[in-house]
Design a protein around this motif. Structure first.
Motif, mmCIF file in Angstrom:
data_model
loop_
_atom_site.group_PDB
_atom_site.id
_atom_site.type_symbol
_atom_site.label_atom_id
_atom_site.label_comp_id
_atom_site.label_asym_id
_atom_site.label_seq_id
_atom_site.Cartn_x
_atom_site.Cartn_y
_atom_site.Cartn_z
ATOM 1 N N PHE A 90 -16.800 -28.955 15.027
ATOM 2 C CA PHE A 90 -15.450 -29.146 14.491
ATOM 3 C C PHE A 90 -14.419 -28.357 15.294
ATOM 4 N N ALA A 91 -14.765 -27.123 15.679
ATOM 5 C CA ALA A 91 -13.841 -26.308 16.467
ATOM 6 C C ALA A 91 -13.558 -26.955 17.814
ATOM 7 N N LEU A 92 -14.576 -27.532 18.445
ATOM 8 C CA LEU A 92 -14.389 -28.212 19.726
ATOM 9 C C LEU A 92 -13.485 -29.435 19.571
ATOM 10 N N MET A 93 -13.690 -30.189 18.489
ATOM 11 C CA MET A 93 -12.867 -31.368 18.240
ATOM 12 C C MET A 93 -11.424 -30.975 17.917
ATOM 13 N N LEU A 94 -11.273 -29.926 17.081
ATOM 14 C CA LEU A 94 -9.927 -29.500 16.695
ATOM 15 C C LEU A 94 -9.181 -28.914 17.888
ATOM 16 N N ASN A 95 -9.910 -28.257 18.761
ATOM 17 C CA ASN A 95 -9.287 -27.665 19.940
ATOM 18 C C ASN A 95 -8.741 -28.727 20.896
ATOM 19 N N ALA A 96 -9.320 -29.927 20.801
ATOM 20 C CA ALA A 96 -8.874 -31.012 21.675
ATOM 21 C C ALA A 96 -7.620 -31.707 21.165
ATOM 22 N N VAL A 97 -7.242 -31.426 19.893
ATOM 23 C CA VAL A 97 -6.033 -32.025 19.318
ATOM 24 C C VAL A 97 -4.808 -31.321 19.895
ATOM 25 N N THR A 100 0.492 -30.252 17.370
ATOM 26 C CA THR A 100 0.436 -28.998 16.610
ATOM 27 C C THR A 100 0.477 -29.228 15.103
ATOM 28 N N PHE A 101 1.341 -30.132 14.651
ATOM 29 C CA PHE A 101 1.449 -30.402 13.214
ATOM 30 C C PHE A 101 0.138 -30.972 12.666
ATOM 31 N N LEU A 102 -0.445 -31.932 13.379
ATOM 32 C CA LEU A 102 -1.702 -32.530 12.950
ATOM 33 C C LEU A 102 -2.820 -31.492 12.944
ATOM 34 N N LYS A 103 -2.837 -30.653 13.960
ATOM 35 C CA LYS A 103 -3.877 -29.625 14.071
ATOM 36 C C LYS A 103 -3.815 -28.654 12.906
ATOM 37 N N ARG A 104 -2.623 -28.170 12.584
ATOM 38 C CA ARG A 104 -2.474 -27.229 11.480
ATOM 39 C C ARG A 104 -2.764 -27.878 10.136
ATOM 40 N N SER A 105 -2.397 -29.145 9.995
ATOM 41 C CA SER A 105 -2.669 -29.866 8.744
ATOM 42 C C SER A 105 -4.170 -30.015 8.529
ATOM 43 N N LEU A 106 -4.890 -30.371 9.589
ATOM 44 C CA LEU A 106 -6.346 -30.501 9.495
ATOM 45 C C LEU A 106 -6.989 -29.165 9.147
ATOM 46 N N GLN A 107 -6.519 -28.101 9.782
ATOM 47 C CA GLN A 107 -7.050 -26.775 9.491
ATOM 48 C C GLN A 107 -6.864 -26.414 8.020
ATOM 49 N N THR A 108 -5.684 -26.662 7.495
ATOM 50 C CA THR A 108 -5.391 -26.323 6.102
ATOM 51 C C THR A 108 -6.286 -27.101 5.146
ATOM 52 N N PHE A 169 -17.491 -25.153 6.362
ATOM 53 C CA PHE A 169 -17.431 -25.352 7.803
ATOM 54 C C PHE A 169 -16.030 -25.113 8.376
ATOM 55 N N GLY A 170 -14.978 -25.402 7.603
ATOM 56 C CA GLY A 170 -13.622 -25.181 8.099
ATOM 57 C C GLY A 170 -13.344 -23.709 8.309
ATOM 58 N N TYR A 171 -13.723 -22.897 7.320
ATOM 59 C CA TYR A 171 -13.498 -21.453 7.425
ATOM 60 C C TYR A 171 -14.386 -20.840 8.507
ATOM 61 N N ASN A 172 -15.638 -21.301 8.596
ATOM 62 C CA ASN A 172 -16.570 -20.755 9.590
ATOM 63 C C ASN A 172 -16.160 -21.099 11.019
ATOM 64 N N SER A 173 -15.358 -22.145 11.171
ATOM 65 C CA SER A 173 -14.939 -22.549 12.517
ATOM 66 C C SER A 173 -13.903 -21.598 13.118
ATOM 67 N N ILE A 174 -13.333 -20.696 12.291
ATOM 68 C CA ILE A 174 -12.323 -19.764 12.789
ATOM 69 C C ILE A 174 -12.868 -18.923 13.942
ATOM 70 N N ILE A 175 -14.119 -18.504 13.823
ATOM 71 C CA ILE A 175 -14.734 -17.678 14.869
ATOM 72 C C ILE A 175 -14.763 -18.419 16.193
ATOM 73 N N PHE A 176 -15.142 -19.698 16.147
ATOM 74 C CA PHE A 176 -15.247 -20.469 17.383
ATOM 75 C C PHE A 176 -13.869 -20.829 17.936
ATOM 76 N N LEU A 177 -12.910 -21.060 17.044
ATOM 77 C CA LEU A 177 -11.544 -21.321 17.509
ATOM 78 C C LEU A 177 -10.968 -20.086 18.217
ATOM 79 N N ALA A 178 -11.296 -18.913 17.689
ATOM 80 C CA ALA A 178 -10.847 -17.678 18.341
ATOM 81 C C ALA A 178 -11.502 -17.522 19.710
ATOM 82 N N ALA A 179 -12.792 -17.867 19.796
ATOM 83 C CA ALA A 179 -13.492 -17.786 21.080
ATOM 84 C C ALA A 179 -12.925 -18.789 22.079
ATOM 85 N N LEU A 180 -12.573 -19.983 21.605
ATOM 86 C CA LEU A 180 -11.982 -20.998 22.482
ATOM 87 C C LEU A 180 -10.611 -20.551 22.991
ATOM 88 N N ALA A 181 -9.858 -19.874 22.133
ATOM 89 C CA ALA A 181 -8.534 -19.401 22.540
ATOM 90 C C ALA A 181 -8.628 -18.323 23.616
#
Length: 296
Positions: A90-97, A100-108, A169-181
């Motif tokens: 999920f983090a890999l897919m979200l990172n490809a979006v 910005t508005f769509l990305k934040r909406s999906l995260q929420t 899975f959404g909350y757990n993806s924060i770690i991978f999103l931080a690593a991707l950043a």
């Protein structure tokens, strides 16, 4: 004096948490002596008869003990693996979006279930998977006979694991999103100049950069192998699925509080704690070796 006052402020901030820790985690450890007694509430901890390791021997003689440990390990390992892979994907897919508005909406949207307790989610999931629920309505529309998911030993584990992954899975993806950043963007720019496609960038830059994080999360999760999720299973299971859904924590609850077998329940819980402690030490050793992670 200023330094001492600043430290005093920090210690006062820690005080509520320390009081909670002492009252609900350290003081109750005195009750572990019940595992070595034939505990009777009327006689108390000091008046009950000492029986040594008899409770532990009796625990292993019970016909249910083997199945309970199997259920716990199977459910916990399945949760651990999927709660690693699904957030990563999920983090890999979200990172490809790029929107910005769509990305934040999906995260929420995907974060929200993590903040709902299993008491509430248990009722919602029970309704969704009931015989007249949404899932069976869809199956009936497709010509498939209704399935009692939460009353079937064949399906109960799958429902437990998948709903747990969905919740977190959404909350757990924060770690991978931080690593991707944290990946150097110049690596992607250089590879694009060399003609690398998006798939090759993913395979040769993104995934290798995440290996350390994946190894760290995986090894630290090893300490939770015997924690299959009491809150979730307690709110979803029933006597029909004890064969595949009863875990150590729910068994301890039933034996200790419902059947008043305090000594047996304490022995089971103590053995689980000892094994979990060993696994936690092992997981940190592995994290230090493979991911260079140390607590102190």
């Amino acid at each position: 004096m200023k330094h001492k006052k600043a430290n005093l402020t920090f210690h006062l901030m820690l005080l509520p948490g320390m009081v909670f820790l002492v009252l609900f985690h350290i003081i109750p450890m005195g009750g572990l002596v019940m595992a070595f007694q034939n505990f009777l509430p009327a006689k108390g901890l000091w008046g009950s008869k000492w029986v040594g390791l008899d409770n532990f021997k009796f625990m292993f003689m019970l016909p249910d003990s083997k199945q309970i440990f199997i259920n716990t390990v199977v459910i916990a390992v399945a949760k651990m693996v999927l709660n690693l892979l699904v957030p990563l994907v999920f983090a890999l897919m979200l990172n490809a979006v790029r929107n910005t508005f769509l990305k934040r909406s999906l995260q929420t949207v995907v974060y929200l279930p993590n903040f709902i307790s299993w008491v509430i989610l248990g009722s919602i999931i029970s309704d969704i998977f009931s015989k007249s629920g949404m899932v069976n309505a869809a199956l009936s529309f497709l010509g498939i006979e209704p399935i009692v998911f939460l009353g079937s030993n064949k399906w109960f584990r799958s429902v437990v694991v998948l709903t747990d992954v969905w919740k977190g899975f959404g909350y757990n993806s924060i770690i991978f999103l931080a690593a991707l950043a944290g990946i150097d963007p110049t690596l992607y720019e250089a590879s694009a100049i060399d003609g690398a496609s998006k798939s090759k960038q993913l395979w040769y830059i993104t995934l290798p950069s995440l290996v350390g994080t994946v190894v760290l999360v995986g090894t630290l999760g090893l300490g939770n192998v015997l924690n299959a999720g009491f809150d979730q299973i307690f709110n979803l299971y029933n006597p029909l699925v004890y064969q595949t859904g009863d875990i150590i924590d729910t068994y301890v609850y039933r034996m200790g509080l419902e059947n008043a077998q305090f000594s047996l329940a304490t022995a089971v819980g103590m053995m689980k704690s000892v094994v979990s402690f060993v696994l936690i030490i092992l997981s940190y050793k592995l994290a230090e070796k493979f991911a260079n992670y140390r607590i102190f």
